[in-house]
Design a protein around this motif. Structure first.
Motif: not given
Length: 469
Positions: A268-295
């Motif tokens: 989608a942002f291929s017009q940029s001359n630099y590689p697009v930096v894509n990180q995993l959303d921290s909210y979904h990591i924390f949400q998965g952590l709570n599901r696996a280990f409890g709140s």
């Protein structure tokens, strides 16, 4: 003016209280406005008709039309004419921008859609009835919302087509850093056990402070129920039409779900001359952590969280295996396995983008604004037993998008089937001087009068005057 003042005086004198007085005055002013506007439109129709007759158009018939304006229903006379190519036209409606069979003014249609994007169709109809002269059913509210939302959708589709056909990219705004987040949200469909996914992208230039409050800088939204390819085509078209990203570092954020992977952002942002930096959303990591280990806080949860922050895969594996050995129940093991799979699949994307960029901007903050912005959709379209058809859902999210981007009214007017050239040509037809010009009437002589008599009635002159009576 004297008639209006007299009427207002009568209303004030006859009303029993100030509330009734104000309501009566409001209704009367609606009547006055609709009558005046109807007269003006009828007069404009006459001027346009005469001008078109001079161009060789033929008059077919005169019709009456009523259009609901925000201040009441306006009834005016219009002329059906035939041009040199034997095509039928209502020149006045063309000049005003009124479509065939249109029963509500453009402002009413847009206002109804804007209001319906915040409350239910029935509440919208009730609010309009209480505060304006517009009385419509909740079914009509839904129809008008689909019309206005459809205009925004067609505008976005045309933007995609223009980009595909363009020889070169348009000259857009230059920025050093550009941020994008994307995610989906599901709403209930009208078909049994079938949900509709609203794909949502959030684009912005950074952050700005107002005292202690921090907000996104120039946020723009893309919302649609289209398939993944159509969604990313709109994101790419919007970005390319508004920004020049050749020298910009693009920072993106998502949960890594199907349709929101790193390669989608890169394309989608291929017009940029630099590689697009894509990180995993921290909210979904924390949400998965709570599901696996409890709140609740625990040693295993703290150690796993620490391993994620330091990006230590060996330490993460050790604590996940240790915790799994303590589990006896199958559901708990399945939750942990799901979390392990999710983390390992996206391991290369678990980082803070500020650690990956050489020159971090001064206003840099962590990404994750998407979840709060999803409330624009969830607060209006989820729960309360709501079910959506595909057409209604697409129209609603497009109205939401148009309001957030401040493009809804321009998109609606652009889709009224009148180009800029047509509008300019039609406006030249009616000049203010023509509207204000009063034609001279042919004299028919004096209807009543007297002749002075400076002699007795028995004189010859007196007898002559009597003969005229």
């Amino acid at each position: 003016m004297d008639r209006i003042i007299t009427k207002l005086y009568e209303i004030i004198k006859e009303s029993s209280d100030l509330i009734a007085t104000e309501e009566s005055i409001q209704l009367y002013m609606y009547e006055v406005f609709t009558e005046l506007v109807g007269d003006i439109f009828t007069h404009m129709n006459q001027v346009i008709k005469e001008q078109k007759q001079g161009e060789g158009w033929k008059v077919k018939r005169d019709d009456w039309k009523t259009v609901q304006f925000i201040f009441g229903p306006v009834r005016y006379r219009r002329t059906l004419m035939v041009d040199q190519e034997s095509q039928n036209h209502y020149p006045l409606d063309d000049w005003l921008g009124i479509r065939n069979y249109q029963r509500h003014s453009p402002l009413v249609e847009v206002k109804v859609a804007e209001l319906a994007s915040k409350c239910t169709y029935r509440d919208t109809a009730e609010l309009l009835k209480e505060w304006t002269a517009v009385t419509i059913s909740h079914q009509t509210v839904g129809s008008l919302l689909k019309r206005v939302g459809g205009a925004q959708a067609r505008e976005d589709e045309e933007m995609v087509v223009e980009l595909d056909e363009a020889v070169e990219l348009p000259e857009g705004k230059k920025v050093d850093y550009f941020y994008a987040e994307a995610d989906g949200i599901f709403v209930r469909g009208t078909e049994k056990r079938k949900s509709l996914e609203v794909r949502h992208a959030l684009l912005y230039e950074g952050w700005e402070k107002n005292g202690k409050r921090v907000s996104l800088k120039e946020p723009k939204a893309i919302m649609t129920t289209k398939k993944t390819a159509g969604f990313w085509a709109e994101v790419q078209a919007f970005t390319a039409s508004h920004y020049a990203l050749q020298q910009a570092q693009v920072i993106t954020n998502s949960d890594g779900g199907q349709g929101y992977t790193a390669d989608k952002f890169q394309e989608a942002f291929s017009q940029s001359n630099y590689p697009v930096v894509n990180q995993l959303d921290s909210y979904h990591i924390f949400q998965g952590l709570n599901r696996a280990f409890g709140s609740q806080t625990s040693l295993f949860k703290q150690k796993v969280n620490q391993a994620l922050k330091t990006h230590d895969l060996n330490e993460l594996t050790i604590w996940l295996d240790t915790y799994e050995s303590t589990l006896d129940e199958t559901p708990a093991v399945e939750k942990l396995t799901t979390f392990r799979t999710y983390v390992l699949r996206n391991w290369d994307r678990i980082f803070d983008w500020r650690e990956k960029v050489e020159q971090v901007p001064q206003d840099a903050r962590g990404l994750g604004a998407m979840e709060s912005n999803q409330r624009h959709i969830s607060f209006r379209m989820k729960k309360r037993g709501m079910h959506w058809s595909e057409e209604g859902c697409e129209a609603m999210v497009k109205v939401k998008q148009g309001i957030l981007n401040h493009t809804l009214r321009d998109a609606y007017l652009h889709q009224q089937n009148r180009s800029t050239r047509q509008q300019r040509k039609l406006k030249q037809t009616v000049r203010l001087s023509s509207l204000l010009h009063q034609k001279t009437r042919q004299s028919v002589g004096a209807k009543d009068g007297t002749m002075p008599l400076y002699a007795s009635h028995s004189s010859a002159m007196g007898k002559l005057i009597k003969s005229f009576r």
